[in-house]
Design a protein around this motif. Structure first.
Motif, PDB file in Angstrom:
ATOM      1  N   LYS A  26      39.596   3.401  31.705  1.00  0.00           N
ATOM      2  CA  LYS A  26      40.246   2.457  30.936  1.00  0.00           C
ATOM      3  C   LYS A  26      41.192   3.384  30.311  1.00  0.00           C
ATOM      4  CE  LYS A  26      36.967   3.257  26.861  1.00  0.00           C
ATOM      5  NZ  LYS A  26      35.999   3.956  27.796  1.00  0.00           N
TER       6      LYS A  26
ATOM      7  N   ASP B 277      34.721   4.623  45.496  1.00  0.00           N
ATOM      8  CA  ASP B 277      33.391   4.265  44.792  1.00  0.00           C
ATOM      9  C   ASP B 277      32.405   5.339  45.114  1.00  0.00           C
ATOM     10  OD1 ASP B 277      34.270   1.866  44.000  1.00  0.00           O
ATOM     11  OD2 ASP B 277      33.816   1.105  45.935  1.00  0.00           O
TER      12      ASP B 277
ATOM     13  N   HIS C  22      41.569   0.804  42.409  1.00  0.00           N
ATOM     14  CA  HIS C  22      40.191   0.929  42.172  1.00  0.00           C
ATOM     15  C   HIS C  22      39.476  -0.358  42.002  1.00  0.00           C
ATOM     16  CE1 HIS C  22      40.020   0.851  37.873  1.00  0.00           C
ATOM     17  NE2 HIS C  22      40.772   1.490  37.921  1.00  0.00           N
ATOM     18  N   SER C  23      38.261  -0.289  42.527  1.00  0.00           N
ATOM     19  CA  SER C  23      37.614  -1.611  42.129  1.00  0.00           C
ATOM     20  C   SER C  23      37.393  -1.772  40.897  1.00  0.00           C
ATOM     21  CB  SER C  23      35.975  -1.491  43.048  1.00  0.00           C
ATOM     22  OG  SER C  23      35.268  -0.296  42.601  1.00  0.00           O
ATOM     23  N   ALA C  24      36.664  -3.246  40.564  1.00  0.00           N
ATOM     24  CA  ALA C  24      36.610  -3.477  39.153  1.00  0.00           C
ATOM     25  C   ALA C  24      35.572  -2.978  38.708  1.00  0.00           C
ATOM     26  CB  ALA C  24      36.290  -4.966  39.287  1.00  0.00           C
ATOM     27  N   ASP C  25      34.477  -2.416  39.097  1.00  0.00           N
ATOM     28  CA  ASP C  25      33.571  -1.616  38.539  1.00  0.00           C
ATOM     29  C   ASP C  25      33.796  -0.267  38.133  1.00  0.00           C
ATOM     30  OD1 ASP C  25      33.549  -0.554  41.258  1.00  0.00           O
ATOM     31  OD2 ASP C  25      31.376  -0.088  41.226  1.00  0.00           O
ATOM     32  N   LEU C  26      34.986   0.113  38.293  1.00  0.00           N
ATOM     33  CA  LEU C  26      35.436   1.409  37.861  1.00  0.00           C
ATOM     34  C   LEU C  26      36.520   1.042  36.557  1.00  0.00           C
ATOM     35  CD1 LEU C  26      35.988   3.617  40.930  1.00  0.00           C
ATOM     36  CD2 LEU C  26      34.151   3.656  39.241  1.00  0.00           C
ATOM     37  N   THR C  27      36.600  -0.157  36.267  1.00  0.00           N
ATOM     38  CA  THR C  27      37.488  -0.280  34.939  1.00  0.00           C
ATOM     39  C   THR C  27      37.088   0.362  33.929  1.00  0.00           C
ATOM     40  OG1 THR C  27      38.107  -2.580  36.045  1.00  0.00           O
ATOM     41  CG2 THR C  27      38.653  -2.285  33.741  1.00  0.00           C
ATOM     42  N   HIS C  28      35.892   0.111  33.244  1.00  0.00           N
ATOM     43  CA  HIS C  28      35.571   0.813  32.210  1.00  0.00           C
ATOM     44  C   HIS C  28      35.805   2.326  31.930  1.00  0.00           C
ATOM     45  CE1 HIS C  28      33.507   1.457  28.172  1.00  0.00           C
ATOM     46  NE2 HIS C  28      32.642   2.422  28.639  1.00  0.00           N
TER      47      HIS C  28
ATOM     48  N   GLN D   5      43.618  -3.510  43.196  1.00  0.00           N
ATOM     49  CA  GLN D   5      42.419  -3.382  43.564  1.00  0.00           C
ATOM     50  C   GLN D   5      42.090  -3.347  45.248  1.00  0.00           C
ATOM     51  OE1 GLN D   5      39.076  -5.989  41.782  1.00  0.00           O
ATOM     52  NE2 GLN D   5      40.938  -6.832  40.614  1.00  0.00           N
TER      53      GLN D   5
END
Length: 146
Positions: A120, A86, A111-117, A131
């Motif tokens: 992608k 992060d 990685h954490s969910a906030d890096l999904t976009h 995660q």
């Protein structure tokens, strides 16, 4: 079969050690390799080839020396785990993921969910998105024991 697992990416947390220790405790048939995780050593990898006047050429020289290690280890792995943290941008991790995809090497992103976009496309080519290090270990347990 012993599995060769390459650990790539973020170097500022203990995620590698967590995975290694959990796999040892589970007695999995895995061996681990990794990029150089000492930031200063990695930056200075090419210094043995001569001093450079500009930072660009020092980085370029060191990147090539580091690539001798990373490309060979990725080519020889059975699966890679690629961690995106992060705090910093891990451009090298993105490159490693792309290299794995180009070679047809399976990889797991971590990685954490906030890096999904932003990840992608990287995740789309991965065999799994985890995660936590514990999830990576669970995937390795399933993969190596079945």
């Amino acid at each position: 079969m012993n599995w060769n697992v390459y650990l790539s990416g973020e170097i500022h947390t203990a995620w590698r050690q967590q995975i290694v220790e959990a796999c040892q405790q589970a007695q999995l048939p895995v061996e681990f390799t990794s990029a150089v995780t000492d930031h200063q050593a990695s930056d200075a990898a090419g210094d043995v080839l001569g001093e450079q006047d500009q930072a660009y050429w020092r980085d370029h020289q060191s990147a090539k020396v580091n690539a001798l290690r990373t490309r060979t280890l990725i080519q020889n792995c059975d699966v890679a785990v690629i961690r995106f943290g992060d705090k910093y941008k891990q451009w090298n991790a993105a490159f490693d993921a792309g290299y794995c995809a180009a070679l047809g090497k399976p990889y797991i992103t971590l990685h954490s969910a906030d890096l999904t976009h932003p990840l992608k496309e990287v995740d789309a080519a991965a065999m799994a998105w985890a995660q936590s290090p514990e999830q990576v270990v669970e995937v390795l347990i399933y993969t190596t024991r079945r």
